[in-house]
Design a protein around this motif. Structure first.
Motif, PDB file in Angstrom:
ATOM      1  N   SER A  12      65.070 -65.244 -21.373  1.00 40.61           N
ATOM      2  CA  SER A  12      66.354 -65.433 -20.955  1.00 40.61           C
ATOM      3  C   SER A  12      66.423 -64.861 -19.577  1.00 40.61           C
ATOM      4  N   ARG A  48      69.185 -64.032 -16.251  1.00 39.73           N
ATOM      5  CA  ARG A  48      70.745 -63.917 -15.739  1.00 39.73           C
ATOM      6  C   ARG A  48      70.732 -63.934 -14.561  1.00 39.73           C
ATOM      7  N   ARG A  59      73.437 -70.124 -10.079  1.00 37.89           N
ATOM      8  CA  ARG A  59      72.249 -70.447 -11.217  1.00 37.89           C
ATOM      9  C   ARG A  59      70.982 -70.657 -10.536  1.00 37.89           C
ATOM     10  N   ASN A 105      69.171 -73.696 -20.895  1.00 33.53           N
ATOM     11  CA  ASN A 105      70.325 -73.997 -21.538  1.00 33.53           C
ATOM     12  C   ASN A 105      71.041 -72.688 -21.668  1.00 33.53           C
ATOM     13  N   GLN A 106      72.061 -72.525 -20.664  1.00 28.51           N
ATOM     14  CA  GLN A 106      72.916 -71.356 -20.663  1.00 28.51           C
ATOM     15  C   GLN A 106      71.937 -70.117 -20.447  1.00 28.51           C
TER      16      GLN A 106
END
Length: 1175
Positions: free
Chosen positions: A1076, A1078, A1082, A1105-1106
């Motif tokens: 993941s 951050r 984006r 996704n997210q």
């Protein structure tokens, strides 16, 4: 001067055309007048634009005169077995058209298209009024195509077409649809709506409004654009602008537009410069003069005259053109008109022009002096003379009604001297006899020319001759006149000179010489002088002694070989002149022509001996005797009668294999008079009567090995002997034999287990098991260094795994396995290396399942059942620790086996969360694995909720995090409100992430309480924290001072919140790599393998996704292992994480060999696998 005459012609030189009305009785459009003006181009003259041969075009479109021409389509293959038929339907009714195609010879479905008119594809018009359907009957192999028209309208009427295409085959069919209309009067038609298609997005999309040219359609919407008269625009436009205008105003049917333009009457445009223009055409006689007159509306306008586009300028020294002015009239006089004046003339007054054409009529040329008749003989000169009325006139000479050729190589010469014309023939021949005439424009004259031969005198005639065959022949004659050619004939056939025959002529002498005479040269010879009826004749007689031509038969040593029982007819060429007498003899016996079985015949240039059915007794020497008046000749021929050999003896079969055998035989006792060339072999099953030949090439030896026989089936074989004559009868069949073979050796023999006293081996069954089947296996072993093989199992074992017992510890043995059936033992399968009888220590290895490599999460109260497999020999010792301390058996149950360990919790509690360490130990070898178990529960409510501020209809709330998060991250909050009067709670917002919020749109005058639930992955907290104080929404008039608020900058460079972890994958099963990231804005995510970017590889799928990035590897193989990198990039920076992927359970050495992988790649793969296992 004669009055000029007008030429019948339409204005502008264009012929009148008519356009047939449209089919189906549609009312024609109103008559529209359209004038076409040519473009102002100085390079194109006015007369050229007004003539019939001038052509104008509309861009790349089709000329108007070609619109009605049919388009020829070459005939192609026929596909339709049932074609759609024409039909009639009432307005609002339904109708169906059906087409069928037979698919017996088609590999796939054919392509079908439905058209309305010539070009409208109905596939784009399907909707509520049109449906297309396709079905296929698998029994009859027929494709059925249907077109349904629903609720037909008046404008659906017209011609339709169905086209079927399959590869290079094509078929089409046209049919008509007639709509029975209600009687309604025609309405005014707008040209743009008449030539437009319906809009795709309107309510009537899918309707067949192609016939909008014929019927007026009610518009769906009222167009607010101003009305434009398109016809007026087209009237003033050039032809090359029609397509542009049609596209601008939405007129799609340009072909229909051009058809209707033909019917528009031309409006005479009133000239502003000319009061009276030139006539369309003038005519004048050659030598006369003509006056061209125009009347100007404005006499002050400059006037210019043109001839074929070239300006005519007056010249003071030339009186050809005279220009006169009389008031408003302008006159140009052309004097002494000739053929050069026949042209197109135009006059320009300012910007206007008018054109005309002048035709000059020539006066006829008359014959003044006729041709006189001529009578002469061959080789004389002939000259025909004629005089005409005009010097230099064009005349034509004719012979017997055909024009006389006067080229360079022609025998005729034509000359002209003023008004006199001559036709000269220098060397006359009889072919020149005929009627000659001369033709002029004003008359003709003809005369007869007669050419006769000169009298013939013979000084020396031809003489009869007798010539011996092969000697030269010379014929000679002498005639007068000497220059007369002639032809030689033999028996009425024309003789042509060649390499052997020479024909000579010198003045009066004519010779025929033949170098070497032949029999064909005998006969009557005739010499015929050309042009004379007289001829000279002589007879040539050829004599030749008799001869027998045996060399032409090409028989070796004059020997003729014939098969017994066949008919022999021996034809031998003979020669002799006159024909000789022939006698056939065998020994002292004369063969007569009247013989029954054997007879001799002579005819023409050959003699023959015939034997109807040859026998062995006919073998011998035959003599031929020839006699004639020129001499005698003899020859002899040997006849040899041969036959097929006798059949060999029955063959023997000494050796029999699994699918083959070995057979031998003796040659036949009688070879038929011809050497044995070889043998054919046949075999059959004993129960069958069908023999099958085994060889198509002859076998020279007397032994053979038949192959490819079926095990367990009895067979018989037989032999045929072959010589040059043919094949003998078959031998007697051999004794029946049955092929039977042992199985192939067992496969993939490997060591399964070794202890101090036993060795366990396993193998795979043989690849080939014959008809005798498989009874079992025999396992043998011997001590290394000896050849004493010991049978381990006294009885056959049917299993493919066996344990050899009773071995001495520390010894080395060799093991082999044999497959046993009724045919015996197969070849043994042995291990390549010796086996040390000692238990092998295998280091322990924990195979952590994929789902346990990450945190294993369960809710409170659920059962936990984890199975962790491991490897190792002997049986490893397994221990579990939690946070470095032993696990209490009362809380967690653990069960261990030889290959796995199971940890079980019947009812999970939060105290069971933590990191569990599994240790597997074999002697000094240890392997460890850590499993993270997380037991989660519902969170507690927030600790404190306060009302920060109240203004207008808004309330600001602030709260603190819950004291208990349920052992899981807080994912959000749910805020509810309640009116103090009713205390009924209503949800304001769900899944809210921050710890402060502003509640808006509250009712003025009400007083509210608020409460907040916390939420994690298990759900909402059981209780909520409520505000102690209430918030009163005051009435209007009160102002709340708001503090200034600066927006927070949320931009940040990429940062991985969850990195990639090293992963083990099982070959053939999909695996995923997850992380993941951050970032704001984006970030762009890039996946790499071994520092190489993965792009367009079907084995990989990437998801994001997210912020959660996933790489899925489909069915990985050992080659997919390596270092994987995930890289995130945005404007503020970049970040990356790495992990190692290891793929287990790859291919074995044997499987890689079966797949055809090269040996160097197999070695590289096996070495890498060993290195990975050691790690």
């Amino acid at each position: 001067m004669p009055e000029p005459t007008k030429k019948d012609e339409m204005p502008n030189g264009q012929p009148e055309e008519s356009v047939a009305p449209d089919s189906k009785g549609a009312p024609p459009l109103p008559e529209i007048s359209l004038e076409i003006s040519p473009p102002p181009d100085d390079s194109v003259t006015v007369p050229a634009m007004g003539r019939k041969d001038s052509v104008w075009s509309l861009g790349d479109g089709q000329a108007p005169e070609d619109l009605d021409k049919p388009i020829d389509t070459p005939p192609l293959s026929i596909l339709l077995i049932e074609k759609p038929q024409s039909g009639t339907v009432n307005v609002g009714g339904d109708i169906t058209f059906v087409a069928k195609v037979e698919a017996k010879d088609l590999l796939r479905k054919p392509t079908i298209k439905w058209f309305k008119g010539k070009w409208m594809d109905l596939a784009s018009k399907t909707g509520k009024h049109l449906q297309l359907k396709e079905t296929f009957d698998r029994v009859t192999k027929i494709h059925t195509f249907e077109m349904h028209i629903i609720k037909a309208k008046e404008n659906y009427a017209g011609n339709y077409r169905c086209e079927v295409t399959y590869k290079d085959k094509f078929d089409s069919c046209s049919f008509d649809l007639e709509i029975k209309e209600d009687g309604q009067g025609s309405q005014n038609i707008d040209i743009r709506s008449a030539f437009k298609r319906s809009s795709e997005g309107q309510e009537d999309a899918g309707e067949l409004d192609f016939s909008g040219l014929l019927k007026h359609r009610e518009p769906k919407q009222q167009d607010d654009t101003p009305e434009v008269d398109v016809w007026e625009i087209l009237k003033n436009a050039r032809p090359d602008e029609y397509e542009k205008i049609a596209f601008m105003y939405g007129i799609t049917d340009l072909r229909g537009l051009l058809k209707r333009m033909k019917k528009i009457p031309k409006e005479e445009k009133k000239s502003e410069a000319f009061a009276k223009k030139l006539e369309p055409a003038y005519q004048v006689d050659k030598g006369g003069k003509i006056r061209l007159v125009v009347d100007l509306a404005d006499p002050t306008v400059d006037l210019k005259w043109y001839k074929n586009g070239q300006e005519i300028r007056p010249s003071p020294n030339q009186r050809k053109y005279i220009f006169e002015h009389k008031g408003t009239q302008r006159i140009m006089v052309i004097n002494n008109c000739n053929s050069n004046d026949d042209a197109a003339y135009s006059v320009a007054a300012g910007d206007e022009k008018c054109t005309t054409e002048l035709f000059v009529k020539e006066l006829p040329v008359k014959i003044v002096k006729d041709i006189e008749a001529v009578k002469t003989t061959v080789n004389e000169r002939i000259e025909l003379e004629c005089e005409v009325s005009e010097a230099g006139a064009q005349v034509k000479w004719m012979k017997n009604g055909v024009e006389v050729p006067t080229g360079v190589r022609s025998r005729y010469r034509v000359k002209c001297e003023g008004t006199k014309h001559f036709l000269v023939i220098d060397d006359a021949s009889r072919e020149d006899t005929g009627t000659y005439s001369i033709m002029a424009s004003g008359g003709t004259s003809e005369a007869r020319v007669q050419v006769d031969l000169k009298p013939l005198k013979i000084y020396q005639d031809l003489q009869d001759m007798t010539v011996l065959l092969g000697q030269p022949i010379k014929l000679h004659c002498e005639i007068y006149p000497g220059n007369v050619p002639g032809r030689w004939y033999r028996n009425g056939q024309l003789i042509q000179p060649n390499d052997r025959i020479n024909i000579l002529q010198r003045h009066k002498n004519h010779r025929l010489e033949i170098e070497t005479s032949s029999l064909h040269d005998a006969g009557d010879y005739t010499f015929v002088p050309e042009g004379y009826s007289q001829s000279l004749s002589a007879k040539i007689h050829i004599v030749d002694p008799p001869r027998v031509h045996l060399d032409s038969l090409n028989f070796p040593e004059n020997t003729v070989t014939v098969v017994a029982g066949n008919k022999l007819r021996l034809e031998i060429p003979i020669s002799g002149e006159p024909a000789p007498r022939v006698v056939w003899m065998k020994g002292e016996r004369v063969i007569l022509e009247s013989g029954h079985r054997v007879r001799a015949e002579t005819y023409g240039d050959q003699t023959s001996l015939t034997i109807e059915v040859t026998e062995r007794e006919d073998t011998g020497n035959y003599k031929i005797v020839l006699q004639n008046e020129a001499g005698e000749a003899t020859a002899s021929v040997k006849i040899k009668v041969v036959d097929i050999p006798d059949p060999p003896e029955a063959p023997l079969v000494p050796v029999v294999g699994g699918d083959w055998c070995s057979m031998t035989w003796e040659p036949p006792k009688y070879d038929g008079g011809s050497p044995i060339l070889g043998y054919f072999i046949e075999r059959k099953k004993k129960q069958s009567s069908r023999w099958m030949r085994l060889n198509f090439d002859l076998i020279k030896e007397t032994s053979f090995e038949p192959k490819k026989m079926i095990e367990g089936v009895p067979y018989e074989v037989r032999v045929f002997a072959v010589n040059a004559i043919g094949v003998s009868k078959p031998s007697e069949p051999s004794k029946a034999f049955t092929p039977l073979a042992v199985t192939s050796e067992p496969t993939m023999l490997v060591v399964d287990d070794v202890t101090d006293t036993t060795v366990t081996v396993k193998w795979r069954p043989p690849e080939t098991i014959g008809a005798a089947g498989l009874d079992g296996y025999l396992v043998e072993y011997c001590v290394e260094g000896t050849d004493d093989w010991v049978v381990s199992n006294k009885e056959l074992t049917e299993k493919t795994r066996y344990t050899i017992t009773g071995l001495s510890p520390g010894c080395k043995i060799l093991v082999r396995v044999k497959a046993i059936n009724a045919a015996g033992a197969s070849a043994p399968r042995s291990l390549q290396h010796s086996i040390l009888v000692k238990e092998v220590i295998e280091p322990p290895k924990i195979r952590v399942p994929r789902h346990l490599k990450q945190t294993y999460t369960r809710r409170v109260g659920e059962a936990v059942n984890l199975v962790v497999p491991f490897m190792g020999k002997p049986r490893p010792k397994v221990t579990w620790l939690k946070e470095g301390k032993p696990i209490e058996p009362t809380h967690v149950s653990i069960r261990n086996s030889d290959c796995d360990s199971i940890i079980f919790i019947r009812k999970a509690e939060r105290s069971h969360s933590g990191k569990y360490e599994m240790t597997v130990q074999v002697d000094n070898h240890v392997d460890k694995a850590i499993i993270d178990i997380q037991i989660v529960d519902l969170p507690g409510p927030p600790q404190c909720v306060t009302i920060e501020d109240v203004w207008g209809g808004n309330v600001a709330l602030v709260w603190t995090l819950p004291k208990d998060n349920g052992n899981a991250p807080i994912t959000g909050y749910t805020i509810q409100k309640a009116d103090k009067k009713t205390m009924e709670w209503f949800t304001c917002i769900e899944h809210y992430h921050r710890t402060c919020i502003t509640i808006t749109e509250l009712v003025v005058g009400n007083e509210y309480f608020f409460r907040i639930f916390s939420e994690n992955m298990c759900g909402l907290s059981e209780t909520a924290t409520q505000t102690k104080k209430s918030a009163l929404i005051v009435k209007e008039g009160l102002q709340v001072k708001t503090q200034e608020y600066n927006d927070h900058d949320f931009k940040e460079a990429p940062r991985f919140t969850q990195p990639l972890i090293n992963t083990f994958a099982v070959a053939g099963y999909n695996t995923t790599l997850n992380c993941s990231v951050r970032a704001n804005p984006r970030a762009k995510v890039i996946w790499m393998k071994n520092k190489i970017i993965i792009i367009d590889d079907p084995r990989y799928r990437m998801f994001s996704n997210q912020g959660v990035c996933t790489l899925e590897i489909r069915k990985p193989s050992p080659y997919d292992g390596g270092l994987y990198t995930c890289k995130a990039i945005n404007d503020l920076g970049e970040a990356q994480v790495d992990c190692k992927l290891e793929v287990k359970g790859g291919f074995t050495f044997y499987e890689l060999m079966q797949r055809g992988v090269p040996l160097h790649l197999i070695d590289k793969y096996m070495n890498e696998a060993k290195i990975v296992e050691q790690k």
